[in-house]
Design a protein around this motif. Structure first.
Motif, PDB file in Angstrom:
ATOM      1  N   ASP A  95      38.857  44.572  44.345  1.00  0.00           N
ATOM      2  CA  ASP A  95      38.268  44.051  45.295  1.00  0.00           C
ATOM      3  C   ASP A  95      37.489  45.249  46.293  1.00  0.00           C
ATOM      4  O   ASP A  95      37.538  46.277  45.614  1.00  0.00           O
ATOM      5  N   THR A  96      37.404  44.913  47.441  1.00  0.00           N
ATOM      6  CA  THR A  96      36.465  46.010  48.401  1.00  0.00           C
ATOM      7  C   THR A  96      37.251  47.198  48.186  1.00  0.00           C
ATOM      8  O   THR A  96      36.506  48.416  47.888  1.00  0.00           O
ATOM      9  N   SER A  97      38.282  47.470  48.309  1.00  0.00           N
ATOM     10  CA  SER A  97      39.124  48.811  48.284  1.00  0.00           C
ATOM     11  C   SER A  97      39.974  49.182  47.501  1.00  0.00           C
ATOM     12  O   SER A  97      40.647  49.984  47.369  1.00  0.00           O
ATOM     13  N   ALA A  98      40.437  47.864  46.238  1.00  0.00           N
ATOM     14  CA  ALA A  98      41.306  48.173  45.439  1.00  0.00           C
ATOM     15  C   ALA A  98      40.825  48.590  43.965  1.00  0.00           C
ATOM     16  O   ALA A  98      40.028  47.747  43.499  1.00  0.00           O
ATOM     17  N   PHE A  99      41.125  49.602  43.526  1.00  0.00           N
ATOM     18  CA  PHE A  99      40.509  50.020  42.181  1.00  0.00           C
ATOM     19  C   PHE A  99      41.857  50.241  41.123  1.00  0.00           C
ATOM     20  O   PHE A  99      42.697  51.395  41.402  1.00  0.00           O
ATOM     21  N   ALA A 100      41.768  49.767  40.033  1.00  0.00           N
ATOM     22  CA  ALA A 100      42.968  49.904  38.920  1.00  0.00           C
ATOM     23  C   ALA A 100      42.237  51.361  38.164  1.00  0.00           C
ATOM     24  O   ALA A 100      41.207  51.226  37.780  1.00  0.00           O
ATOM     25  N   LEU A 101      43.387  52.102  38.017  1.00  0.00           N
ATOM     26  CA  LEU A 101      42.872  53.363  37.215  1.00  0.00           C
ATOM     27  C   LEU A 101      43.583  53.043  36.112  1.00  0.00           C
ATOM     28  O   LEU A 101      44.813  53.058  35.714  1.00  0.00           O
ATOM     29  N   GLU A 102      42.728  52.719  34.906  1.00  0.00           N
ATOM     30  CA  GLU A 102      43.282  52.376  33.652  1.00  0.00           C
ATOM     31  C   GLU A 102      43.800  53.679  32.739  1.00  0.00           C
ATOM     32  O   GLU A 102      43.250  54.366  32.414  1.00  0.00           O
ATOM     33  N   LEU A 103      44.906  53.725  32.785  1.00  0.00           N
ATOM     34  CA  LEU A 103      45.766  54.975  32.201  1.00  0.00           C
ATOM     35  C   LEU A 103      46.376  54.276  30.513  1.00  0.00           C
ATOM     36  O   LEU A 103      47.076  55.201  30.197  1.00  0.00           O
ATOM     37  N   PHE A 104      45.822  53.481  30.098  1.00  0.00           N
ATOM     38  CA  PHE A 104      46.379  52.817  29.035  1.00  0.00           C
ATOM     39  C   PHE A 104      45.579  52.772  27.711  1.00  0.00           C
ATOM     40  O   PHE A 104      45.808  52.175  26.803  1.00  0.00           O
ATOM     41  N   ILE A 372      50.185  38.357  38.048  1.00  0.00           N
ATOM     42  CA  ILE A 372      49.289  38.539  37.137  1.00  0.00           C
ATOM     43  C   ILE A 372      48.239  37.234  36.776  1.00  0.00           C
ATOM     44  O   ILE A 372      47.276  37.460  36.665  1.00  0.00           O
ATOM     45  N   ARG A 373      48.861  36.206  37.295  1.00  0.00           N
ATOM     46  CA  ARG A 373      47.928  34.970  37.387  1.00  0.00           C
ATOM     47  C   ARG A 373      46.884  35.060  38.309  1.00  0.00           C
ATOM     48  O   ARG A 373      45.642  34.854  38.077  1.00  0.00           O
ATOM     49  N   ARG A 374      46.995  35.483  39.510  1.00  0.00           N
ATOM     50  CA  ARG A 374      46.029  35.754  40.463  1.00  0.00           C
ATOM     51  C   ARG A 374      45.022  36.635  40.246  1.00  0.00           C
ATOM     52  O   ARG A 374      43.742  36.525  40.354  1.00  0.00           O
ATOM     53  N   LEU A 375      45.314  37.818  39.510  1.00  0.00           N
ATOM     54  CA  LEU A 375      44.375  38.924  39.217  1.00  0.00           C
ATOM     55  C   LEU A 375      43.474  38.322  38.302  1.00  0.00           C
ATOM     56  O   LEU A 375      42.244  38.452  38.170  1.00  0.00           O
ATOM     57  N   TRP A 376      44.059  37.358  37.422  1.00  0.00           N
ATOM     58  CA  TRP A 376      43.238  36.910  36.208  1.00  0.00           C
ATOM     59  C   TRP A 376      42.123  35.775  36.855  1.00  0.00           C
ATOM     60  O   TRP A 376      40.879  35.624  36.586  1.00  0.00           O
ATOM     61  N   VAL A 377      42.915  34.763  37.865  1.00  0.00           N
ATOM     62  CA  VAL A 377      42.171  33.807  38.297  1.00  0.00           C
ATOM     63  C   VAL A 377      40.906  34.460  39.255  1.00  0.00           C
ATOM     64  O   VAL A 377      39.858  33.880  39.478  1.00  0.00           O
ATOM     65  N   GLU A 378      41.452  35.207  39.966  1.00  0.00           N
ATOM     66  CA  GLU A 378      40.506  35.694  41.355  1.00  0.00           C
ATOM     67  C   GLU A 378      39.604  36.793  40.801  1.00  0.00           C
ATOM     68  O   GLU A 378      38.640  36.824  41.269  1.00  0.00           O
ATOM     69  N   CYS A 379      40.317  37.877  39.825  1.00  0.00           N
ATOM     70  CA  CYS A 379      39.305  38.977  39.543  1.00  0.00           C
ATOM     71  C   CYS A 379      39.050  39.097  38.133  1.00  0.00           C
ATOM     72  O   CYS A 379      38.273  39.899  37.860  1.00  0.00           O
ATOM     73  N   GLY A 380      39.303  38.165  37.319  1.00  0.00           N
ATOM     74  CA  GLY A 380      38.985  38.148  36.042  1.00  0.00           C
ATOM     75  C   GLY A 380      39.735  39.264  35.261  1.00  0.00           C
ATOM     76  O   GLY A 380      39.217  39.871  34.312  1.00  0.00           O
ATOM     77  N   TYR A 381      40.696  39.842  35.899  1.00  0.00           N
ATOM     78  CA  TYR A 381      41.400  40.954  35.320  1.00  0.00           C
ATOM     79  C   TYR A 381      42.876  40.541  34.703  1.00  0.00           C
ATOM     80  O   TYR A 381      43.680  40.100  35.326  1.00  0.00           O
ATOM     81  N   GLY A 424      48.483  32.017  30.255  1.00  0.00           N
ATOM     82  CA  GLY A 424      48.112  31.165  28.941  1.00  0.00           C
ATOM     83  C   GLY A 424      47.323  31.916  27.945  1.00  0.00           C
ATOM     84  O   GLY A 424      46.923  31.346  27.040  1.00  0.00           O
ATOM     85  N   ILE A 425      47.198  33.355  28.161  1.00  0.00           N
ATOM     86  CA  ILE A 425      46.413  34.014  27.352  1.00  0.00           C
ATOM     87  C   ILE A 425      47.151  35.167  26.765  1.00  0.00           C
ATOM     88  O   ILE A 425      48.133  35.857  27.379  1.00  0.00           O
ATOM     89  N   ARG A 426      47.316  35.150  25.502  1.00  0.00           N
ATOM     90  CA  ARG A 426      48.115  36.205  24.654  1.00  0.00           C
ATOM     91  C   ARG A 426      47.199  37.460  24.260  1.00  0.00           C
ATOM     92  O   ARG A 426      46.362  37.251  23.348  1.00  0.00           O
ATOM     93  N   PRO A 427      47.198  38.308  25.045  1.00  0.00           N
ATOM     94  CA  PRO A 427      46.566  39.513  24.578  1.00  0.00           C
ATOM     95  C   PRO A 427      46.873  40.178  23.253  1.00  0.00           C
ATOM     96  O   PRO A 427      47.812  40.401  23.012  1.00  0.00           O
ATOM     97  N   PRO A 428      45.670  40.347  22.364  1.00  0.00           N
ATOM     98  CA  PRO A 428      45.940  40.690  21.105  1.00  0.00           C
ATOM     99  C   PRO A 428      46.055  42.382  20.994  1.00  0.00           C
ATOM    100  O   PRO A 428      45.572  43.032  22.076  1.00  0.00           O
TER     101      PRO A 428
END
Ligand SMILES: Cc1ncc(COP(=O)(O)O)c(C=O)c1O
Ligand SMILES: N[C@@H](CCOP(=O)(O)O)C(=O)O
Length: 464
Positions: A95-104, A372-381, A424-428
């Motif tokens: 969002d405007t000020s939140a950034f996920a630093l992907e370390l995976f 987890i649901r909110r991130l998926w619905v609101e941010c597509g993450y 509802g999504i099973r990440p492969p």
């Protein structure tokens, strides 16, 4: 650079000896005897560098001339060459000020690879230089184990025994450890919690004749090298978001307190990280400490974020040492009382100092699924449960308008059940792990008993 023990009774030593020693002989943790600092100009000069180059420059002051900068550069280039993203640790805006630093994006899909891939090379370098071998004993709640195995497998100078709590990791996490075919690696499922596994590791180190006989070393974040190798990604992200000319905050899903301590170390080096949000699951000892100076251990409770099912956060000792004005005697006494009584008597002034920078946050399992649901619905993450606790913490506690780095600590595919329940999504799994469930597992189940574990470690080290 010299290192001293937080408990003051072990001889000071250099980086290479600290790497091999893991834990100090007095039971304390090694810390630098003085914090290296970068000037504003030095920080600005790092902005925009490729991650491996930045990592070498940030880590090198902690190593000193024992390993020249050019040699370290070669190691960081190799360490991150197999990562699945060109940025190594990309920042994703939520969002405007939140950034996920992907370390995976490393080989085992969790932030542990960021340090462990380099640690494997550092061990190779130092062991070859000294003509030594080590037996690494490690405790894992799920991610450290596979990252360490991947980094140190098939090494002639390293034997490795990894303890995980039986039945308390995700199936993917367990299989990532137990299906690896490497002669030098042995997996043990301990009938207990992660805290029990960690206690067993510390007890092996405290058994001086055994430690000596086995040449024990560590890959958990009790080993300072782990922390040093986790500092650069905070610098990388903070610089991208405007530091050192702008303050940033971090929100870190926390268990053993190593990852958030690395962020704090970046602050000690001069990066303007103004707030540290310590995000926990229902194992909330750190949140209780920060809210009310209540550092009292309870039984570890299983959760949807199993890697954080921890009550005794080893790296807190490093912060405590600083909060107590680097008084090793007071640190040792406080830690001994914690061990004896299960409650840590932190003086009020030290607690207040901690709360000036650190804030605690707790989220239970339903809250984690909701986030987890909110991130998926609101941010597509699509986030894993650990990362989701971090994003929820940032949403509720980040200073308004301040860019906030959320450590995205694991790939969602490591926790497919929780992610599927929420979205509802099973990440492969990535293609290289697609047959993980067909591979044969090998591990031994042992009781939470030091003698049995030491016997297994000795048998493994003497197997030839
Ligand atoms: C996915 C994940 N998130 C968060 C943590 C907590 O990190 P730390 O133990 O450094 O506090 C861990 C384990 O350490 C982990 O594996
Ligand atoms: N969450 C960790 C626990 C051990 O942490 P470490 O950073 O001290 O190695 C894990 O996944 O094993």
């Amino acid at each position: 650079m010299r290192y001293i023990s937080t408990r003051g009774q072990a001889a000071p030593r250099d980086f290479e000896s600290v790497l091999l020693a893991g834990l100090a002989e007095d039971g304390g943790l090694f810390v630098p005897d003085a914090w290296p600092e970068f000037t504003m100009a030095e920080w600005r000069a790092l902005r925009g560098l490729p991650y491996p180059e930045l990592a070498a420059r940030v880590i090198h002051p902690f190593i000193g001339e024992g390993i020249p900068l050019d040699a370290l550069r070669e190691m960081t280039a190799r360490a991150y060459s197999g990562f699945g993203h060109p940025a190594i640790a990309p920042l994703v805006q939520l969002d405007t000020s939140a950034f996920a630093l992907e370390l995976f994006h490393g080989p085992t899909l969790a932030f542990k690879d960021m340090a462990m891939q380099l640690l494997g090379l550092l061990f190779d370098h130092v062991l070859a230089k000294r003509g030594q071998r080590v037996t690494i004993v490690g405790a894992t709640s799920g991610d450290t184990g596979s990252a360490a195995i991947e980094a140190c497998r098939d090494r002639a100078a390293i034997d490795m025994v990894i303890l995980h709590p039986e039945g308390r990791t995700s199936d993917v996490q367990r299989r990532q450890m137990t299906t690896v075919r490497a002669e030098n690696v042995r997996n043990i499922a301990v009938q207990g919690s992660f805290d029990d596994c960690q206690d067993l590791v510390k007890a092996m180190f405290a058994d001086a004749p055994f430690r000596e006989e086995m040449h024990l070393s560590a890959v958990n974040s009790i080993n300072w090298a782990r922390i040093a190798a986790q500092i650069p990604y905070y610098a990388y992200a903070a610089l991208a978001l405007g530091a050192p000319d702008r303050e940033v905050a971090v929100a870190v899903p926390t268990g053993n307190f190593g990852n958030v301590l690395a962020a704090w170390a970046a602050r000690r080096m001069g990066l303007p990280i103004a707030r540290f949000i310590v995000a926990a699951n229902r194992n909330d000892i750190l949140a209780r400490f920060l809210a009310a100076n209540d550092m009292s251990a309870r039984e570890v409770e299983p959760s949807l974020s199993p890697s954080m099912d921890i009550q005794v956060s080893s790296n807190f000792e490093r912060l405590l040492f600083e909060l107590l004005g680097r008084d090793a005697h007071a640190t040792a006494e406080t830690m001994q009382r914690f061990r004896a009584e299960g409650r840590m008597p932190v003086p009020d002034a030290a607690w207040r100092e901690a709360t000036a920078f650190f804030t605690g946050f707790t989220l239970d399992d339903p809250g984690t699924l909701g986030e987890i649901r909110r991130l998926w619905v609101e941010c597509g993450y699509l986030a894993d449960p650990h990362t989701a606790i971090g994003t929820a913490a940032a949403r509720s506690l980040a200073p308004p308008g301040m860019p906030t780095i959320i450590a995205a600590t694991a790939h969602p595919a490591k926790f497919p059940d929780a992610v599927e329940r929420a979205t509802g999504i099973r990440p492969p799994l990535p293609a290289r792990l697609a047959d993980l469930y067909e591979r044969e597992e090998r591990y031994t189940v042992l009781p939470n008993d030091l003698a049995s574990i030491e016997a297994a470690v000795r048998a493994h080290a003497r197997r030839n």
